[in-house]
Design a protein around this motif. Structure first.
Motif, PDB file in Angstrom:
ATOM      1  N   VAL A   4       0.863  -1.187   0.000  1.00  0.00           N
ATOM      2  CA  VAL A   4       0.000   0.000   0.000  1.00  0.00           C
ATOM      3  C   VAL A   4       0.888   1.222   0.000  1.00  0.00           C
TER       4      VAL A   4
ATOM      5  N   ILE B 154      -3.248   4.707  -2.929  1.00  0.00           N
ATOM      6  CA  ILE B 154      -4.360   5.485  -2.389  1.00  0.00           C
ATOM      7  C   ILE B 154      -4.501   6.741  -3.224  1.00  0.00           C
TER       8      ILE B 154
ATOM      9  N   SER C 174      -3.306  11.753   1.482  1.00  0.00           N
ATOM     10  CA  SER C 174      -3.930  11.035   2.598  1.00  0.00           C
ATOM     11  C   SER C 174      -3.140  11.199   3.887  1.00  0.00           C
TER      12      SER C 174
ATOM     13  N   ALA D 117      -4.927   1.325   6.064  1.00  0.00           N
ATOM     14  CA  ALA D 117      -5.140   0.624   4.792  1.00  0.00           C
ATOM     15  C   ALA D 117      -4.178  -0.533   4.610  1.00  0.00           C
ATOM     16  N   THR D 118      -2.954  -0.403   5.121  1.00  0.00           N
ATOM     17  CA  THR D 118      -1.964  -1.475   5.005  1.00  0.00           C
ATOM     18  C   THR D 118      -2.482  -2.752   5.661  1.00  0.00           C
TER      19      THR D 118
ATOM     20  N   LEU E 210      -5.745  -3.274   6.519  1.00  0.00           N
ATOM     21  CA  LEU E 210      -7.037  -3.594   5.903  1.00  0.00           C
ATOM     22  C   LEU E 210      -6.869  -4.418   4.630  1.00  0.00           C
ATOM     23  N   MET E 211      -5.883  -4.056   3.808  1.00  0.00           N
ATOM     24  CA  MET E 211      -5.704  -4.692   2.502  1.00  0.00           C
ATOM     25  C   MET E 211      -4.824  -5.944   2.569  1.00  0.00           C
TER      26      MET E 211
ATOM     27  N   HIS F 215      -9.461   2.963  -2.295  1.00  0.00           N
ATOM     28  CA  HIS F 215     -10.155   4.073  -1.635  1.00  0.00           C
ATOM     29  C   HIS F 215     -10.578   3.636  -0.228  1.00  0.00           C
ATOM     30  N   PRO F 216      -9.632   3.614   0.719  1.00  0.00           N
ATOM     31  CA  PRO F 216      -9.940   3.123   2.067  1.00  0.00           C
ATOM     32  C   PRO F 216     -10.527   4.180   3.002  1.00  0.00           C
TER      33      PRO F 216
ATOM     34  N   ASP G  63     -13.757   3.292   5.071  1.00  0.00           N
ATOM     35  CA  ASP G  63     -13.484   2.260   6.071  1.00  0.00           C
ATOM     36  C   ASP G  63     -12.764   2.854   7.282  1.00  0.00           C
ATOM     37  N   TYR G  64     -11.835   3.743   7.009  1.00  0.00           N
ATOM     38  CA  TYR G  64     -11.075   4.402   8.081  1.00  0.00           C
ATOM     39  C   TYR G  64     -11.996   5.247   8.960  1.00  0.00           C
TER      40      TYR G  64
END
Length: 471
Positions: free
Chosen positions: A39, A69, A73, A81-82, A84-85, A154-155, A158-159
């Motif tokens: 990410v 991303i 950001s 995101a790191t 999450l993904m 596009h996190p 979620d964040y």
């Protein structure tokens, strides 16, 4: 030489922060282990987005997929995101709170935490030995952009949802707060506005536009940089002023009277709030240059205060080791159990807002009550610049000769991340080199301003620091 410090790799743009050196770091990261996807995101600094593409070029040369991303950001969003993904690493192109002429790179592990020392040391070693052949064979971004090695993600939602799910949303909505926000020309505006609008806070933004020079000031949310926010909060009678640094991992708070609330106080308030009002149990982690009021709060509740070296990677590591509920530093970075492992100025702001809504007391009132319970702690921060020759002398005195001041009130002196001296009355002083800037720092804490000044002068004399070396 590429050298990662306590807050990543940071260099002056066009000097060492160059396309070739960014390629070196990316090639090095690619060989750290079997890496499949990374990410990567960026802040609003000059060349940050372009540096992302340069980093992606080198990753693609090793058939590593980049999850990009799309849009500037906050660093904590990139960390989130790191994890999450399910990426192997996360990368943020940022120099955080450094002056505008700097840019840099932060590296995160697969769990979204700051990369540990052994990882960044190894990364530096490999980066400095990348071959010319490997550099010459680096792919071009236009070759990668439309391949299966590049994907925009596009996190953001979620964040934001993750933070909202951790808050007492009803308490905040019922408080009808008015909050002034200063992103300091950085990347927190969208996140803070979205978050606070969701909980029905009225907000006003200053310094929200994109300015790579940060309005000509240091993008650090310290009292000297927030006079405009102070004036706005006081004149327009806002309940709170919230500022974040350039990449939004640090926070600065202005109370309803227009006063800057030191990060030490914020960290103590949140630890007390978690223990007393949310009824959490657990230790707190602070670095060696952060207030010892935390020790007193922990003691009152039968908990431990864990001391770490400076650098949030050490705080994150000790939070995991001791199952601590909060960790932070005097420079404005903190994290709370259950969120990301790294510091997050956006989440910190949200939790502070929850605190004043649940307690139905202002930050100013809560800080006064904390002082009444645990005593007054005066904190002093001092920076010094030096020539290479002077630094060599300082290194010799601090790390080879391990000089200790001759002072009758000393209880303990030790070398860890610099020289720290504890006094019998509970006060302390530390001298250490910054891990993010070429400066020496002296911090002191005591029960009076006169005492902190006395201890700072004692340390200056020990290290033969001259008046013209003070910043």
């Amino acid at each position: 030489m590429i050298q990662f410090g306590t807050g990543g790799w940071r260099e002056i743009i066009g000097d060492k922060f160059t396309r070739e050196n960014i390629h070196r770091v990316a090639h090095a990261l690619s060989s750290m282990k079997e890496v499949k996807k990374v990410v990567i995101g960026y802040d609003r600094r000059f060349l940050s987005k372009e540096a992302c593409f340069w980093f992606i070029e080198a990753l693609a040369s090793h058939n590593i997929k980049s999850l990009f991303i799309d849009g500037s950001s906050p660093t904590p969003l990139i960390m989130f995101a790191t994890k999450l993904m399910g990426a192997d690493f996360g990368v943020a192109i940022t120099a955080s709170h450094n002056p505008a002429i700097y840019n840099g790179i932060k590296i995160f592990t697969s769990d979204g935490n700051d990369a540990p020392l052994e990882t960044t040391d190894r990364l530096s070693e490999i980066a400095n030995n990348v071959s010319e052949e490997e550099l010459n064979n680096t792919r071009k971004f236009y070759e990668v952009e439309h391949s299966n090695l590049f994907e925009k993600i596009h996190p953001f939602n979620d964040y934001i949802d993750s933070i909202l799910n951790s808050l007492n949303v009803d308490a905040i909505r019922n408080a009808h707060l008015r909050i002034a926000i200063d992103p300091m020309y950085g990347v927190s505006e969208s996140a803070l506005i979205t978050l606070l609008s969701s909980v029905r806070c009225e907000t006003t933004i200053i310094n929200g536009q994109h300015d790579t020079l940060f309005g000509g000031r240091l993008p650090s949310p310290a009292s000297a940089s927030l006079h405009r926010l102070m004036d706005l909060v006081l004149q327009k009678q806002y309940n709170l002023g919230v500022a974040t640094d350039g990449d939004a991992d640090r926070i600065g708070i202005i109370d309803e009277l227009g006063n800057f609330i030191h990060p030490n106080t914020l960290l103590c308030l949140l630890y007390y709030y978690l223990l007393e009002f949310k009824h959490w149990k657990g230790a707190v982690v602070r670095n060696i240059a952060t207030t010892h009021m935390l020790d007193k709060i922990a003691e009152k509740y039968g908990e431990k205060c864990i001391e770490s070296n400076v650098g949030f990677k050490y705080i994150s590591e000790n939070m995991r080791k001791y199952d601590a509920i909060i960790g932070g530093e005097s420079s404005g970075g903190l994290t709370v159990k259950g969120h990301i492992g790294g510091k997050d100025g956006i989440y910190a702001a949200a939790l502070l807002i929850e605190m004043i809504c649940v307690t139905k007391k202002s930050i100013h009132t809560l800080a006064k009550e904390l002082e009444e319970m645990f005593g007054t702690f005066y904190f002093s921060e001092n920076d010094y610049r030096f020539t290479p020759e002077k630094k060599a002398n300082l290194v010799k005195m601090l790390f080879e000769e391990e000089k200790i001041p001759a002072y009758e009130n000393i209880e303990k002196a030790y070398y860890a991340d610099g020289l720290k001296v504890l006094f019998k009355d509970g006060s302390w002083i530390i001298a250490r080199f910054s891990g993010t800037e070429p400066v020496l720092r002296i911090f002191a804490e005591a029960g009076s301003r006169d005492k902190t000044d006395e201890y700072v002068k004692m340390m200056e004399d020990l290290l033969d620091i001259k008046e013209d070396e003070k910043i």
